[in-house]
Structure formats: structure tokens, C-alpha cells
Design a protein around this motif. Structure first.
Motif, PDB file in Angstrom:
ATOM      1  N   ALA A  19       0.915  -1.096  -0.094  1.00 43.02           N
ATOM      2  CA  ALA A  19      -0.074  -0.109   0.117  1.00 43.02           C
ATOM      3  C   ALA A  19       0.988   1.284  -0.193  1.00 43.02           C
ATOM      4  N   PHE A  20       1.911   1.302   0.700  1.00 42.60           N
ATOM      5  CA  PHE A  20       2.654   2.380   0.756  1.00 42.60           C
ATOM      6  C   PHE A  20       3.491   2.492  -0.528  1.00 42.60           C
ATOM      7  N   ALA A  21       3.984   1.634  -1.483  1.00 36.61           N
ATOM      8  CA  ALA A  21       4.639   1.744  -2.584  1.00 36.61           C
ATOM      9  C   ALA A  21       3.676   2.066  -3.632  1.00 36.61           C
ATOM     10  N   GLN A  22       2.339   1.619  -3.495  1.00 34.36           N
ATOM     11  CA  GLN A  22       1.361   1.943  -4.319  1.00 34.36           C
ATOM     12  C   GLN A  22       1.003   3.613  -4.324  1.00 34.36           C
ATOM     13  N   ALA A  23       1.091   4.001  -3.281  1.00 36.85           N
ATOM     14  CA  ALA A  23       0.879   5.718  -2.925  1.00 36.85           C
ATOM     15  C   ALA A  23       1.997   6.522  -3.287  1.00 36.85           C
ATOM     16  N   GLN A  24       3.156   5.779  -3.500  1.00 36.99           N
ATOM     17  CA  GLN A  24       4.451   6.724  -3.753  1.00 36.99           C
ATOM     18  C   GLN A  24       4.964   6.236  -5.095  1.00 36.99           C
ATOM     19  N   PHE A  25       5.081   5.382  -5.502  1.00 39.05           N
ATOM     20  CA  PHE A  25       5.559   5.030  -6.967  1.00 39.05           C
ATOM     21  C   PHE A  25       4.496   5.147  -8.061  1.00 39.05           C
ATOM     22  N   SER A  26       5.050   5.123  -9.268  1.00 33.40           N
ATOM     23  CA  SER A  26       4.173   5.555 -10.257  1.00 33.40           C
ATOM     24  C   SER A  26       3.513   4.449 -11.042  1.00 33.40           C
ATOM     25  N   SER A  27       4.250   2.897 -10.702  1.00 33.23           N
ATOM     26  CA  SER A  27       3.377   2.030 -11.480  1.00 33.23           C
ATOM     27  C   SER A  27       2.305   1.399 -10.488  1.00 33.23           C
ATOM     28  N   ASP A  28       1.639   0.595 -11.087  1.00 32.61           N
ATOM     29  CA  ASP A  28       0.498   0.024 -10.224  1.00 32.61           C
ATOM     30  C   ASP A  28       1.172  -1.203  -9.662  1.00 32.61           C
ATOM     31  N   VAL A  29       1.404  -1.037  -8.419  1.00 32.11           N
ATOM     32  CA  VAL A  29       2.125  -2.177  -7.711  1.00 32.11           C
ATOM     33  C   VAL A  29       1.376  -3.334  -7.217  1.00 32.11           C
ATOM     34  N   ARG A  30      -0.005  -3.125  -7.118  1.00 34.73           N
ATOM     35  CA  ARG A  30      -0.852  -3.845  -6.763  1.00 34.73           C
ATOM     36  C   ARG A  30      -1.052  -5.182  -7.838  1.00 34.73           C
ATOM     37  N   LEU A  31      -0.593  -4.898  -9.074  1.00 31.08           N
ATOM     38  CA  LEU A  31      -0.445  -6.056 -10.103  1.00 31.08           C
ATOM     39  C   LEU A  31       0.941  -7.027  -9.998  1.00 31.08           C
ATOM     40  N   LEU A  32       1.603  -6.451  -9.305  1.00 30.28           N
ATOM     41  CA  LEU A  32       2.920  -7.102  -8.953  1.00 30.28           C
ATOM     42  C   LEU A  32       2.720  -8.593  -7.972  1.00 30.28           C
ATOM     43  N   LYS A  33       2.746  -9.602  -8.676  1.00 32.44           N
ATOM     44  CA  LYS A  33       2.907 -10.994  -7.902  1.00 32.44           C
ATOM     45  C   LYS A  33       4.354 -11.489  -7.523  1.00 32.44           C
ATOM     46  N   VAL A  34       4.168 -12.077  -6.277  1.00 33.96           N
ATOM     47  CA  VAL A  34       5.538 -12.671  -5.787  1.00 33.96           C
ATOM     48  C   VAL A  34       6.337 -13.495  -7.008  1.00 33.96           C
ATOM     49  N   GLY A  35       7.756 -13.004  -7.235  1.00 35.12           N
ATOM     50  CA  GLY A  35       8.302 -13.572  -7.941  1.00 35.12           C
ATOM     51  C   GLY A  35       8.292 -12.898  -9.524  1.00 35.12           C
ATOM     52  N   GLN A  36       7.806 -11.587  -9.422  1.00 36.53           N
ATOM     53  CA  GLN A  36       7.777 -10.865 -10.578  1.00 36.53           C
ATOM     54  C   GLN A  36       8.436  -9.427 -10.207  1.00 36.53           C
ATOM     55  N   TRP A  37       8.988  -8.653 -11.305  1.00 39.27           N
ATOM     56  CA  TRP A  37       9.533  -7.380 -11.080  1.00 39.27           C
ATOM     57  C   TRP A  37       8.741  -6.528 -12.191  1.00 39.27           C
ATOM     58  N   GLN A  38       8.723  -5.077 -11.901  1.00 39.93           N
ATOM     59  CA  GLN A  38       8.092  -4.141 -12.919  1.00 39.93           C
ATOM     60  C   GLN A  38       8.989  -3.012 -12.785  1.00 39.93           C
ATOM     61  N   PHE A  39       8.908  -2.288 -13.942  1.00 41.15           N
ATOM     62  CA  PHE A  39       9.781  -0.996 -13.976  1.00 41.15           C
ATOM     63  C   PHE A  39       8.689  -0.129 -13.009  1.00 41.15           C
ATOM     64  N   SER A  40       9.241   0.775 -12.353  1.00 38.67           N
ATOM     65  CA  SER A  40       8.532   1.880 -11.589  1.00 38.67           C
ATOM     66  C   SER A  40       9.293   3.212 -11.597  1.00 38.67           C
ATOM     67  N   ALA A  41       8.908   4.271 -10.879  1.00 38.70           N
ATOM     68  CA  ALA A  41       9.620   5.573 -10.776  1.00 38.70           C
ATOM     69  C   ALA A  41       8.990   6.172  -9.380  1.00 38.70           C
ATOM     70  N   TRP A  42       9.806   6.783  -8.624  1.00 41.56           N
ATOM     71  CA  TRP A  42       9.110   7.982  -7.791  1.00 41.56           C
ATOM     72  C   TRP A  42       9.544   9.131  -8.491  1.00 41.56           C
ATOM     73  N   LEU A  43       8.330  10.154  -8.510  1.00 40.46           N
ATOM     74  CA  LEU A  43       8.256  11.382  -9.160  1.00 40.46           C
ATOM     75  C   LEU A  43       8.146  12.353  -8.177  1.00 40.46           C
TER      76      LEU A  43
END
Length: 265
Positions: A19-43
Motif C-alpha cells: 500500500a505504501f509503494a502503491q501510494a508513492q511509486f508511479s506503477s501499479d504495484v498491486r499487479l505485482l505478484k511474488v516472483g515478478q518485477w516491474q519498472f517503476s519510478a518515484w516522481l
């Protein structure tokens, strides 16, 4: 300005980590499953990229951010101001070597002992391995930017193609810089974009080049190969047209470059 390719990693742990990462980072962190990574950014509030990261999910309540440029301790300190009462622990890990591993499906993530493996398709990026930079050229050619130390807070998401990398979400609610990012997405108008170029001579990431007396080209990462020098560069759109009108067009003193690929926002 040199570019640091050491592994700067930040652990985000606790019941409210996602929830913290979802509120701070630009990607949709909720879609991230255990064992996966995604690009994201802090703006920042003006929508400019303060940190570009590969964000992996270690467990239901734990994330790992691998910074593509920048310092994990500084990022942890900056994010700490927004923790408030959230059940989150931020830990900047000791910097380690980055190495190249065997091919692994893109966006797959795994832990090996105290190391981490980020799948990148034709190869993997390994935190804690013996240092080598074989991963740099394929990632450069794929348009995966690495931010040199003088560019955090200088570039908007379209300039480094973050929408293409699915590092920016427009339908997940508020996060720092979301309004600016959404405006650029829906209305367009940004006039700087990322390109792969061949340089006439070796330069360092972070170099600012001029064209026609105006600051127009920011070099991101630069790879010196056996036969050429390739780089990712953020170039003003009006300058791109001039450069493409000539196979090799001069910039600054005695430097020329040729554009070989480009990416949309």
C-alpha cells in the motif's frame, strides 16, 4: 559525470509495504505478484523522475527496489518522510556488484542465497554476482534507461519512455506527480524523447551536448564496444529532425552522432 552501475537496493517491508509503494511509486504495484518485477519510478510534485527502479515482490509483505541510478540510502531517507503511521520498514542495503546471468523470462524474479535475479529475457541481471557489464548493451538497445547522477529531478516520464515500459499508471489513484504524468499522457505536448545513438567518440553518461549553440542532448548510459560507441540519449524533438536529415550531424566541438532507434513516451 560518471554513471555508477553498482547494485543499490532498498527493502520495503511490513504489513503496509504494498500500500505504501502503491501510494508513492508511479506503477501499479498491486499487479505485482511474488516472483515478478516491474519498472517503476518515484516522481516529485512536478512530475519529474527522482528515481527509476526495478521493483520486485519478494513476498506478500516485502518489496525490493533496485535503483537504476542514484543512491538507496538517500531514497530511503526521502521516502521515510511519508511513512507516518504506516507499518513499513525501509532498509537501504549495502551496495553490491551487478553481474550478468543466464537467460530468464522478462519480469521474472528470484532470490539466490543473499542475491537477487531479475529476468530480462535474453539474460538476467544478478545482484551480488561477480561484477561484469555484459548486461549493459542489450538493455541499452532495448531502451531500458539508467539515470546518471546529474539527471534525477530533471526529466519527465515521457523523456525516458516510462509509459512504454509500463512504469506509469494513470488509473490507480494519486501518487506524487500523478497529475502532471496524466496530463502529458492525455494531452501530449512533451518535446523531448529517448533515442539510441552511435557516438563518434567515447563520452560518459550524464554528458550534456549542444546543437546550434543550445543545450539539446542529455546522454544517459554509454557503452563502448569493439567497433562503436552506443548510448541512450534524451534529445529535443526539433533537434532530432535536424540530426536525421544528415547521416552524421555534428554537435558540440568535433562530436557527431547517428540515431539508430527511438521510442515513444
Amino acid at each position: 559525470m560518471t554513471t555508477d552501475y553498482s547494485a543499490q537496493t532498498l527493502l520495503i517491508e511490513g504489513a503496509d509495504a504494498v500500500a505504501f509503494a502503491q501510494a508513492q511509486f508511479s506503477s501499479d504495484v498491486r499487479l505485482l505478484k511474488v516472483g515478478q518485477w516491474q519498472f517503476s519510478a518515484w516522481l516529485d510534485a512536478k512530475g519529474r523522475v527522482l528515481a527509476l527502479i526495478q521493483l520486485a515482490r519478494l513476498a506478500d509483505d516485502a518489496l525490493l527496489a533496485l535503483l537504476r541510478g542514484g543512491d538507496a540510502a538517500s531514497l530511503a531517507q526521502s521516502l521515510q518522510r511519508f511513512v507516518f503511521r504506516s507499518k513499513v520498514k525501509l532498509t537501504a542495503q549495502t551496495p553490491r556488484h551487478l553481474g550478468t546471468g543466464p537467460a530468464l523470462e522478462s519480469y521474472a524474479f528470484d532470490s539466490e542465497g543473499d542475491g537477487y535475479v531479475f529476468g530480462c529475457g535474453t539474460h538476467s541481471l544478478v545482484v551480488g554476482a561477480a561484477a561484469d557489464d555484459a548486461w549493459r548493451l542489450p538493455q541499452l538497445q532495448a531502451g531500458w534507461p539508467w539515470l546518471p547522477g546529474n539527471l534525477p529531478g530533471e526529466l519527465l516520464p515521457p523523456a525516458i519512455s516510462l509509459e512504454r515500459l509500463q512504469a506509469v499508471a494513470f488509473d490507480k489513484g494519486c501518487y506524487p506527480g500523478q497529475e502532471i504524468a496524466a496530463r502529458l499522457h492525455f494531452r501530449g505536448g512533451h518535446k523531448r524523447h529517448m533515442h539510441c545513438v552511435v557516438l563518434s567518440q567515447p563520452l560518459t553518461g550524464g554528458t550534456l551536448l549542444r546543437h546550434g549553440g543550445k543545450e539539446a542532448i542529455h546522454l544517459l548510459d554509454v557503452v563502448v564496444g569493439e567497433t562503436d560507441v552506443q548510448a541512450l540519449a534524451v534529445i529535443d524533438d526539433d533537434v532530432v529532425k535536424l540530426l536525421e536529415s544528415d547521416a552524421m550531424n555534428g554537435v558540440d566541438e568535433g562530436i557527431s552522432l547517428r540515431i539508430t532507434a527511438n521510442w515513444p513516451a
